[in-house]
Design an enzyme around this catalytic site. Structure first.
Site, PDB file in Angstrom:
ATOM      1  CE  LYS A 225      -0.696   0.424   4.998  1.00 29.69           C
ATOM      2  NZ  LYS A 225       0.187   1.795   5.121  1.00 29.69           N
ATOM      3  CB  THR A 226       3.787   2.132   1.665  1.00 25.39           C
ATOM      4  OG1 THR A 226       3.284   1.831   2.906  1.00 25.39           O
ATOM      5  CG2 THR A 226       4.908   3.530   1.943  1.00 25.39           C
TER       6      THR A 226
END
Length: 624
Positions: free
Chosen positions: A32-33
């Protein structure tokens, strides 16, 4: 852009969908980052100005990681123009730009506790400070001010005057607690729509990390900002919503489509962290939850080490097993994996005692994550209090902390008399101290001591305009005699902490464009224990499941899988039990190489006895 080749199809789709509302359901370890940072880099590449982008998350550690990753991809942007920060840091910047008195002090948990104890004493009320502060916090999280607080039961009737007095004292001290930072930003926007419009026009693209952890005020923050352009991308995982005790509302992510039209939903299900053995077990557990959007994690890391379940006769045998396994895998003396690759996770802090004893017996170094933070140590808080008073002389809590530190002959009775005088005259405590030398309410000796202290502080306050934070701090350490006193007492550990604090100031001044004292204090006040976690130390990591979220380790031990512990005995209804199941899922998905699950047939904890295997064990294994 070449970087798009580094993304899987779902990640790439999330990065390229730049206009309109987007919900990215990002499973544990699904990158997700990477999606958030590549999306920011892609927006910049498309010609979007840095000042038109706002990225918000929950910890400084996460925000700093995002900034570094964006810089790696696109090193030409200005950090000052592009906002990537925590919710609190973003709101502090907004408040400092628009409040009439922007040099406010941010009160941490200890400061709040001191202040509420004053209120309890003043009103002669016998309640636990923590219970009062929790109730006030819940009110602020729901945008309920002290004046609007309406009691619904006897307990809340006792809270109302405390809330009013507590807030009054905060205002007098020009102080904000953590909840104020968020609430006052929303109230500012509601009172002055033109200020809201200013930020709506500025932040045309909004990215929100860990959206499942947002509370009502944070939800309003993002909703109000996105009203004009609707270019909002929220990334989160409903299966990792574990902070309802902090006010987080899972409905914010579950009902995202109700808030925005034409929402695009993308699921990130490929996990890059764990083996399929670990994921299949975690998936079986979380599949029992009803309140979820649904996804199934998978990985290319097939096979892997088996998940080990251990049953101890009691908690001591369980702890000995954990220590023994760490020694075995780490291959002490045999060149095995380093100790920082191990984590022991538990539901409640009280479980750590027995584990610590086992680790000490095994001569295994360990670190408790979530204990007293570096900035919570007495000597650091003392020096910070001096700096806070320099920045904001109205801060009575910090002032009372240092008025007799080091000892200078100003006792509690003297301070009380000065406080009474300040209250009668309607002035700040510092103003009352400045006036004391012209009155006769104190004996000559006390008056002389106060005069000397005021001269010292006035000098520090004047130096603030000409000296940097590091110089100011050294002035405090030397002119107050604080450093010399520690040397005379041979307090070497505390002196080492002071040296480390000075290093942190040097790092701040090197890496920040705004090097002011106020900026430094904001930076420190918004740091958490996890922000200060050292992932390079050669120690086994011991922490609660709540503290472990967002981290990963090669080997994870999930201890105390018993009914009454996980799920916790206080989880009474199905909604609460589902959150406990998510907590178990979070713990399992921290593991990269191998997962160990353990419980004890008999355990003494909180004067009670536990021992029945957790339902989550039955759900993931089918049998014990």
């Amino acid at each position: 852009m070449d970087i798009l080749k580094e993304l899987n199809p779902q990640q790439k789709e999330a990065v390229l969908h730049t206009d309109g509302p987007l919900l990215v359901l990002a499973g544990a370890g699904s990158g997700k980052t990477r999606v958030i940072t590549y999306r920011i880099a892609y927006l910049l590449h498309q010609g979007i100005l840095p000042e038109n982008i706002l990225g918000v998350t929950f910890t400084n550690k996460a925000a700093d990681e995002m900034k570094k990753r964006v810089e790696t991809i696109n090193n030409s942007f200005s950090r000052q123009r592009l906002w990537i920060s925590t919710f609190h840091s973003a709101c502090v910047r907004i408040l400092r730009a628009h409040l009439k008195n922007p040099n406010f002090t941010i009160y941490d948990a200890d400061d709040q506790n001191s202040l509420i104890k004053e209120c309890l004493k003043e009103l002669n009320v016998s309640l636990q400070p923590k219970a009062v502060l929790t109730t006030i916090s819940r009110a602020k999280e729901n945008l309920i001010t002290a004046g609007e607080y309406t009691p619904t039961n006897f307990f809340e009737q006792r809270i109302k005057p405390l809330y009013e007095l507590y807030q009054s004292k905060l205002d007098e001290n020009n102080g904000l607690d953590f909840d104020d930072i968020l609430m006052k930003t929303i109230l500012l926007w509601q009172e002055y729509p033109q200020i809201l419009e200013l930020y709506q026009n500025r932040f045309k693209y909004l990215l929100v990390d860990e959206y499942q952890d947002t509370n009502y005020v944070q939800y309003l923050f993002t909703r109000m900002l996105a009203q004009r352009h609707s270019n909002i991308c929220c990334v989160g995982d409903d299966d990792q919503s574990i902070y309802s005790f902090r006010g987080a509302d899972i409905r914010n992510i579950l009902d995202f489509e109700k808030d925005y039209k034409n929402v695009k939903i993308i699921r990130l299900e490929e996990n890059y962290r764990s083996t399929d053995v670990i994921l299949s077990m975690a998936n079986r557990v979380i599949s029992h939850n009803i309140g979820r959007k649904g996804k199934t994690l998978w990985t290319r890391k097939t096979g892997g080490l088996p998940v080990i379940t251990y049953v101890g006769a009691d908690e001591h045998q369980e702890a000995s097993f954990v220590a023994r396994k760490v020694l075995e895998i780490s291959g002490k003396g045999g060149g095995g994996t380093t100790l920082n690759n191990f984590a022991v996770l538990y539901r409640v802090n009280a479980q750590s005692r027995v584990l610590e004893e086992a680790f000490r017996r095994a001569n295994l170094p360990y670190s408790i994550i979530g204990g007293v933070s570096f900035y919570g140590r007495k000597e650091i808080k003392d020096i910070l209090a001096y700096l806070k008073v320099m920045a904001n002389p109205q801060d009575a809590v910090s002032l009372k902390r240092i008025i007799n530190v080091p000892t200078r002959g100003i006792g509690k009775t003297t301070i009380q008399k000065i406080e009474n005088s300040a209250r009668e005259k309607g002035i700040s405590l510092y103003s009352a101290l400045q006036e004391i030398q012209t009155t006769e309410i104190l004996p000559p000796k006390a008056t002389a001591a106060i005069k000397k202290f005021v001269e010292l502080m006035d000098n520090f306050i004047n130096l603030k305009t000409t000296k940097g934070v590091l110089e100011l701090t050294n002035e405090v350490l030397d002119k107050t005699g604080y450093r010399q006193e520690l040397k005379e007492l041979a307090e070497n550990d505390r002196l080492d902490n002071i040296k480390e604090f000075l290093i942190s100031i040097e790092e701040f001044e090197t890496s920040n464009e705004d090097k002011s004292l106020e900026a430094f204090l904001v930076n420190i006040s918004l740091y958490t224990n996890i922000d200060n976690w050292d992932d390079t130390s050669h120690k086994v990591n011991l922490m609660t499941l709540h503290s472990a979220k967002g981290l990963e380790f090669s080997y994870v031990f999930l201890a105390g899988l018993e009914e009454g512990i996980l799920p916790h005995i206080n989880a009474r209804d199905e909604v609460e039990k589902e959150e406990e199941r998510r907590l178990c899922y979070v713990g399992m998905t921290r593991a990269k190489e191998q997962l160990f699950l353990s419980y004890a047939i008999k355990r003494r904890l909180y004067s009670g006895s536990f021992g029945q295997p957790s339902r989550f064990l039955l759900e993931c294994k089918g049998r014990i």
